[in-house]
Design a protein around this motif. Structure first.
Motif, mmCIF file in Angstrom:
data_model
loop_
_atom_site.group_PDB
_atom_site.id
_atom_site.type_symbol
_atom_site.label_atom_id
_atom_site.label_comp_id
_atom_site.label_asym_id
_atom_site.label_seq_id
_atom_site.Cartn_x
_atom_site.Cartn_y
_atom_site.Cartn_z
ATOM 1 N N ALA A 1 31.342 -51.092 -31.575
ATOM 2 C CA ALA A 1 32.158 -50.312 -32.514
ATOM 3 C C ALA A 1 32.064 -50.928 -33.898
ATOM 4 N N GLY A 2 31.822 -50.115 -34.875
ATOM 5 C CA GLY A 2 31.735 -50.579 -36.252
ATOM 6 C C GLY A 2 30.331 -50.980 -36.682
ATOM 7 N N GLU A 3 29.431 -51.146 -35.715
ATOM 8 C CA GLU A 3 28.065 -51.553 -36.044
ATOM 9 C C GLU A 3 27.220 -50.344 -36.408
ATOM 10 N N PRO A 4 26.328 -50.516 -37.393
ATOM 11 C CA PRO A 4 25.376 -49.438 -37.665
ATOM 12 C C PRO A 4 24.316 -49.388 -36.583
ATOM 13 N N LEU A 5 23.814 -48.204 -36.326
ATOM 14 C CA LEU A 5 22.672 -48.064 -35.436
ATOM 15 C C LEU A 5 21.441 -48.276 -36.309
ATOM 16 N N ILE A 6 21.074 -49.549 -36.445
ATOM 17 C CA ILE A 6 19.963 -49.868 -37.343
ATOM 18 C C ILE A 6 18.664 -49.405 -36.709
ATOM 19 N N TRP A 7 17.911 -48.655 -37.457
ATOM 20 C CA TRP A 7 16.608 -48.244 -36.990
ATOM 21 C C TRP A 7 15.692 -49.460 -37.032
#
Lengths: 231, 231
Positions: free
Chosen positions: A37-43
């Motif tokens: 939660a709160g983390e970006p889904l980094i490509w």
DNA sequence: GGGAGACCTTGATCGAGATCAAACTCGACC
DNA sequence: GGTCGAGTTTGATCTCGATCAAGGTCTCCC
């Protein structure tokens, strides 16, 4: 990392209609990933060219102005599709609202696979058309509705969306549910400030339209009143 | 009424990639229709199940509240696709902004044809994904931008959209163009009132950012200033 | 269970844009 | 050319939601 088999099994919407050899091929391409939660889904790729399926959890799609104003332009629930096949990078960034599990595909691989499997493209098309309908309805809300109307519409929408998260028979809208959004995030969905959202929640509570047992929990006491308020 | 052959010829976006027998089949299904400026594109079937391609002209897609507030949720230009294949009726209503020619298909026929022609579905998917991107960018505008930012963004968008209406090489954004919108319609696109739109236009004019030779005509004098204002 | 900090609520004030109202412009049609 | 009317501009005022500013509350973590 092992092939992401569970996501293709669970994600009926994307995979329905593919026969087994095709599912097998898709499953070797996907990699499961968790996002807190709160983390970006980094490509992971430099060229930002990934697409993904949501297995579990809720994520937000946002666009921001240079000076930091944020608008949530979409919310992805389990079985929803994230990313932009067949084109330039989507402008939206993706952040998990709850702990989430997703199934990630390289965009190039996915594009190629989709082109070879019309049934998958068809599912994707239906899904994209539905999302466009939903997005257009939201434009009406953003452009023309007042703060009380926005809040009422939002609560009814959440009630509908969170109802059929499970796999059971369609049970109608949820009477009580846990918001995957903070107050600020609700504001970012509705184009309001956090103070206005808070005041409207308080008003609905004191009017007996909803109960708010905790910060994230909502219980709809008078759905008719909400529908009236929603405009 | 004769088969709508010109629309499939002119509408490269939908038809590219189909070989000739398939184009022939599509052309027997479509019927050309003209719609005068201000007229709704009334779906002829009782069940409102039609889809269409724009050949010439500009149309608006709108949603309205019960009390008459209107929001323009999309604008269809030549080669754009209108309607909702594979699903329930779209909530938006369609009205021509200029005299327009469209190519109309029965939704059932179109759906069946699309299912049998993956290349067509693929084009439709790319197009729908692009429209979703554009719509999401507009949500940012509706939810978070100020009136001056909205107007500047709108003018830049029109400048881009009206540039490549022809078939020539991509010539960049238009410096001057004729708006297909009245002031009220601009307001309905931007989620503003007509008075606010008018005041902002007047301001841009007196600041020397644009010239307004007539009600519908715009000439961009200082694109840099507009881009700065657009936020 | 106590402290710290993020999150939320509440209050006071402000201002952008809506609303109300009136004049003006432009094109169509006689 | 004159008149009519829709569409637009301009002005005055009001209001809703933003902004500024404290407090309050829940939750996590020790």
């Amino acid at each position: 990392m092992s092939p992401c088999d569970t996501c293709v099994v669970r994600n009926r919407a994307i995979c329905a209609g593919l026969d087994n050899p095709e599912i097998a091929a898709l499953s070797t391409m996907g990699r499961r990933r968790t996002v807190s939660a709160g983390e970006p889904l980094i490509w992971e790729d430099d060229d930002s060219l990934l697409v993904a399926n949501v297995i579990e959890g809720v994520l937000k799609l946002t666009t921001s102005t240079a000076d930091g104003r944020e608008q949530i332009v979409g919310v992805a629930y389990p079985s929803d599709f994230i990313g932009r096949p067949f084109g330039q990078t989507s402008a939206a960034s993706v952040v998990a609202l709850t702990d989430a599990r997703v199934c990630v595909f390289s965009r190039n691989d996915f594009d190629r696979f989709a082109r070879e499997h019309p049934e998958l493209e068809h599912k994707l098309l239906e899904r994209t058309l539905s999302e466009l309908d939903r997005t257009r309805a939201w434009m009406m809300l953003l452009g023309r509705k007042s703060a009380p109307e926005k809040i009422a519409t939002f609560l009814l929408d959440m009630s509908d969306r969170l109802a059929d998260n499970g796999c059971g028979p369609h049970a109608g809208p949820a009477r009580q549910f846990t918001l995957p959004f903070s107050r600020q995030q609700v504001a970012d969905v509705l184009g309001l400030t956090i103070e206005t959202v808070s005041r409207q929640f308080t008003k609905l509570k004191s009017d007996g339209v909803v109960a708010l047992p905790s910060r994230r929990d909502v219980e709809i006491l008078d759905r008719g009143a909400l529908q009236l308020l929603a405009g």
